[in-house]
Design a protein around this motif. Structure first.
Motif, PDB file in Angstrom:
ATOM      1  N   PRO A 183       0.797  -1.232   0.000  1.00  0.00           N
ATOM      2  CA  PRO A 183       0.000   0.000   0.000  1.00  0.00           C
ATOM      3  C   PRO A 183       0.825   1.276   0.000  1.00  0.00           C
ATOM      4  O   PRO A 183       0.465   2.251  -0.672  1.00  0.00           O
ATOM      5  CB  PRO A 183      -0.833  -0.120   1.287  1.00  0.00           C
ATOM      6  N   ASP A 184       1.930   1.295   0.737  1.00  0.00           N
ATOM      7  CA  ASP A 184       2.716   2.520   0.881  1.00  0.00           C
ATOM      8  C   ASP A 184       3.455   2.938  -0.383  1.00  0.00           C
ATOM      9  O   ASP A 184       3.927   4.070  -0.480  1.00  0.00           O
ATOM     10  CB  ASP A 184       3.758   2.354   1.997  1.00  0.00           C
ATOM     11  N   LEU A 185       3.567   2.049  -1.351  1.00  0.00           N
ATOM     12  CA  LEU A 185       4.406   2.342  -2.507  1.00  0.00           C
ATOM     13  C   LEU A 185       3.877   3.540  -3.297  1.00  0.00           C
ATOM     14  O   LEU A 185       4.665   4.326  -3.836  1.00  0.00           O
ATOM     15  CB  LEU A 185       4.508   1.112  -3.413  1.00  0.00           C
ATOM     16  N   PHE A 186       2.547   3.676  -3.361  1.00  0.00           N
ATOM     17  CA  PHE A 186       1.939   4.810  -4.060  1.00  0.00           C
ATOM     18  C   PHE A 186       0.926   5.486  -3.159  1.00  0.00           C
ATOM     19  O   PHE A 186       0.145   4.826  -2.476  1.00  0.00           O
ATOM     20  CB  PHE A 186       1.259   4.362  -5.358  1.00  0.00           C
ATOM     21  N   TRP A 187       0.946   6.806  -3.178  1.00  0.00           N
ATOM     22  CA  TRP A 187      -0.034   7.590  -2.416  1.00  0.00           C
ATOM     23  C   TRP A 187      -1.433   7.433  -2.998  1.00  0.00           C
ATOM     24  O   TRP A 187      -2.422   7.334  -2.278  1.00  0.00           O
ATOM     25  CB  TRP A 187       0.395   9.054  -2.434  1.00  0.00           C
ATOM     26  N   GLU A 205      -7.001 -11.127  -0.924  1.00  0.00           N
ATOM     27  CA  GLU A 205      -6.301 -11.521   0.299  1.00  0.00           C
ATOM     28  C   GLU A 205      -6.130 -10.330   1.236  1.00  0.00           C
ATOM     29  O   GLU A 205      -6.210  -9.175   0.802  1.00  0.00           O
ATOM     30  CB  GLU A 205      -4.932 -12.107  -0.061  1.00  0.00           C
ATOM     31  N   PRO A 206      -5.901 -10.575   2.529  1.00  0.00           N
ATOM     32  CA  PRO A 206      -5.682  -9.459   3.448  1.00  0.00           C
ATOM     33  C   PRO A 206      -4.558  -8.548   2.974  1.00  0.00           C
ATOM     34  O   PRO A 206      -3.511  -9.012   2.513  1.00  0.00           O
ATOM     35  CB  PRO A 206      -5.315 -10.158   4.768  1.00  0.00           C
ATOM     36  N   ALA A 207      -4.786  -7.261   3.076  1.00  0.00           N
ATOM     37  CA  ALA A 207      -3.808  -6.292   2.584  1.00  0.00           C
ATOM     38  C   ALA A 207      -2.647  -6.144   3.555  1.00  0.00           C
ATOM     39  O   ALA A 207      -2.798  -6.311   4.777  1.00  0.00           O
ATOM     40  CB  ALA A 207      -4.474  -4.935   2.369  1.00  0.00           C
ATOM     41  N   ALA A 208      -1.490  -5.821   3.012  1.00  0.00           N
ATOM     42  CA  ALA A 208      -0.330  -5.512   3.847  1.00  0.00           C
ATOM     43  C   ALA A 208      -0.603  -4.231   4.628  1.00  0.00           C
ATOM     44  O   ALA A 208      -1.454  -3.404   4.236  1.00  0.00           O
ATOM     45  CB  ALA A 208       0.902  -5.347   2.975  1.00  0.00           C
ATOM     46  N   GLU A 209       0.101  -4.057   5.716  1.00  0.00           N
ATOM     47  CA  GLU A 209      -0.097  -2.862   6.538  1.00  0.00           C
ATOM     48  C   GLU A 209       0.520  -1.641   5.868  1.00  0.00           C
ATOM     49  O   GLU A 209       1.522  -1.733   5.168  1.00  0.00           O
ATOM     50  CB  GLU A 209       0.514  -3.061   7.923  1.00  0.00           C
ATOM     51  N   ALA A 210      -0.102  -0.504   6.114  1.00  0.00           N
ATOM     52  CA  ALA A 210       0.416   0.771   5.614  1.00  0.00           C
ATOM     53  C   ALA A 210       0.920   1.600   6.781  1.00  0.00           C
ATOM     54  O   ALA A 210       0.458   1.461   7.915  1.00  0.00           O
ATOM     55  CB  ALA A 210      -0.675   1.528   4.868  1.00  0.00           C
ATOM     56  N   THR A 211       1.880   2.477   6.497  1.00  0.00           N
ATOM     57  CA  THR A 211       2.438   3.330   7.549  1.00  0.00           C
ATOM     58  C   THR A 211       1.865   4.743   7.503  1.00  0.00           C
ATOM     59  O   THR A 211       2.190   5.556   8.358  1.00  0.00           O
ATOM     60  CB  THR A 211       3.963   3.413   7.428  1.00  0.00           C
ATOM     61  N   ARG A 212       1.022   5.030   6.509  1.00  0.00           N
ATOM     62  CA  ARG A 212       0.427   6.351   6.398  1.00  0.00           C
ATOM     63  C   ARG A 212      -1.077   6.211   6.211  1.00  0.00           C
ATOM     64  O   ARG A 212      -1.563   5.200   5.700  1.00  0.00           O
ATOM     65  CB  ARG A 212       1.057   7.146   5.258  1.00  0.00           C
ATOM     66  N   PRO A 247      -6.106  -0.381   4.220  1.00  0.00           N
ATOM     67  CA  PRO A 247      -5.020   0.602   4.312  1.00  0.00           C
ATOM     68  C   PRO A 247      -5.237   1.860   3.486  1.00  0.00           C
ATOM     69  O   PRO A 247      -4.377   2.738   3.486  1.00  0.00           O
ATOM     70  CB  PRO A 247      -3.806  -0.178   3.794  1.00  0.00           C
ATOM     71  N   TRP A 248      -6.351   1.981   2.783  1.00  0.00           N
ATOM     72  CA  TRP A 248      -6.568   3.138   1.920  1.00  0.00           C
ATOM     73  C   TRP A 248      -8.057   3.451   1.851  1.00  0.00           C
ATOM     74  O   TRP A 248      -8.931   2.602   2.064  1.00  0.00           O
ATOM     75  CB  TRP A 248      -6.051   2.892   0.487  1.00  0.00           C
ATOM     76  N   ARG A 249      -8.348   4.708   1.523  1.00  0.00           N
ATOM     77  CA  ARG A 249      -9.717   5.104   1.207  1.00  0.00           C
ATOM     78  C   ARG A 249     -10.062   4.525  -0.158  1.00  0.00           C
ATOM     79  O   ARG A 249      -9.204   4.453  -1.034  1.00  0.00           O
ATOM     80  CB  ARG A 249      -9.852   6.623   1.165  1.00  0.00           C
ATOM     81  N   LEU A 250     -11.307   4.126  -0.334  1.00  0.00           N
ATOM     82  CA  LEU A 250     -11.734   3.503  -1.586  1.00  0.00           C
ATOM     83  C   LEU A 250     -12.838   4.346  -2.213  1.00  0.00           C
ATOM     84  O   LEU A 250     -13.821   4.701  -1.546  1.00  0.00           O
ATOM     85  CB  LEU A 250     -12.235   2.089  -1.317  1.00  0.00           C
ATOM     86  N   HIS A 251     -12.676   4.646  -3.513  1.00  0.00           N
ATOM     87  CA  HIS A 251     -13.637   5.510  -4.209  1.00  0.00           C
ATOM     88  C   HIS A 251     -14.040   4.878  -5.536  1.00  0.00           C
ATOM     89  O   HIS A 251     -13.297   4.952  -6.510  1.00  0.00           O
ATOM     90  CB  HIS A 251     -13.012   6.895  -4.448  1.00  0.00           C
ATOM     91  N   PRO A 252     -15.229   4.239  -5.597  1.00  0.00           N
ATOM     92  CA  PRO A 252     -15.706   3.684  -6.865  1.00  0.00           C
ATOM     93  C   PRO A 252     -16.311   4.793  -7.733  1.00  0.00           C
ATOM     94  O   PRO A 252     -16.952   5.716  -7.236  1.00  0.00           O
ATOM     95  CB  PRO A 252     -16.795   2.686  -6.441  1.00  0.00           C
ATOM     96  N   VAL A 253     -16.114   4.683  -9.043  1.00  0.00           N
ATOM     97  CA  VAL A 253     -16.659   5.655  -9.989  1.00  0.00           C
ATOM     98  C   VAL A 253     -17.292   4.903 -11.151  1.00  0.00           C
ATOM     99  O   VAL A 253     -16.649   4.025 -11.748  1.00  0.00           O
ATOM    100  CB  VAL A 253     -15.563   6.595 -10.535  1.00  0.00           C
TER     101      VAL A 253
END
Length: 282
Positions: A183-187, A205-212, A247-253
């Protein structure tokens, strides 16, 4: 009246002379982009240790870009740069003008051709799963993380805190793979009409943890895309919307009237505006 055969010979001769003149001005037969200011930037080839193949990297500079200036820019990385770079890199300028989207470096990752002997998107963007023979997503992500991103950020005014990854179709599936595994690789990430079967198992699968806590993922789906691909996107979105922690906000369009590939600029626009908080009023 001049004979048709003679006319054809003259046309061929003129074209040959014109081509010879152009080639004399452009070493190695390469046509420069110097006279296309919306695509002004740089190019380099990189031979990847991670995947074992070369990539052609095109970099579009922001308007007014000064490599010596004390300013850094968001950087958008485009998979399928062979086709998407000239479309989306140039269109970013208009989004900056009309939508007040921040200027950005736009990086196109190209294979140099569409022939299957050269273009290995079917491997590089493929996540592991049932029935998958060659899953290259893990190696391609290592190429991005260890080879391409460090080179871009060492040589251009690139902000490592605001990296964006855009992918279309199978490239969109790779965007989702990246979101789950690193997750952290890209904002920010934008998956346009992702084609995620086969290989959907690894994307659930379960997502890896993010630091931000400011990461975002946009998934766009055209209403005229293939029904099975629309269903896959709905399945992936529903799975992650039901997770109590992600680990991230999700926005479907949903892009009304959008087809599978021709509306990539609409997906880019919708995703970038949401990521940068510049959504246009309805």
């Amino acid at each position: 009246m001049r004979a048709p055969g003679l006319t054809a010979v003259l046309v061929v001769l003129i074209l040959s002379l014109t081509g010879a003149s152009v080639r004399a001005q452009t070493p190695n037969g390469v046509t420069p982009l110097d006279h296309l200011p919306a695509l002004r930037g740089d190019y380099f080839r990189i031979d990847s240790d991670a995947t074992g193949r070369p990539y052609h990297i095109y970099v579009r500079y922001p308007e007014g870009y000064d490599p010596a200036a004390d300013v850094v820019y968001p950087t958008v990385y485009l998979t399928d740069g062979d086709s998407l770079f000239p479309i989306l890199a140039a269109n970013h300028l208009f989004l900056h003008y009309d939508e007040r989207l921040p200027e950005a470096l736009v990086v196109g990752i190209a294979y140099g051709g569409f022939d299957a002997s050269v273009n290995r998107r079917n491997i590089d963007f493929q996540s592991p799963g049932e029935g998958v023979e060659q899953a290259g997503a893990e190696a391609f992500q290592r190429f991005l993380k260890a080879e391409l991103l460090p080179r871009i950020e060492a040589n251009y005014r690139s902000d490592p805190q605001r990296r964006v990854l855009f992918g279309q179709s199978r490239g969109g599936a790779f965007v989702l793979y990246s979101a789950v595994t690193d997750p952290d690789l890209f904002w920010g990430r934008i998956a346009s009409n992702p084609s995620i079967t086969p290989g959907i198992e690894s994307l659930l699968e379960p997502a890896a943890e993010a630091t931000r806590a400011d990461l975002g993922v946009v998934v766009t789906s055209g209403t005229r895309d293939r029904p099975d691909l629309q269903a896959e996107a709905v399945q992936w979105i529903a799975h992650w919307e039901n997770q109590s922690v992600r680990p991230w906000r999700l926005h479907p369009v949903r892009i009304e009237g959008g087809t599978h590939a021709a509306n990539a600029p609409d997906a880019y626009r919708a995703g970038m505006l949401w990521l940068f908080g510049r959504e246009s009023p309805e």
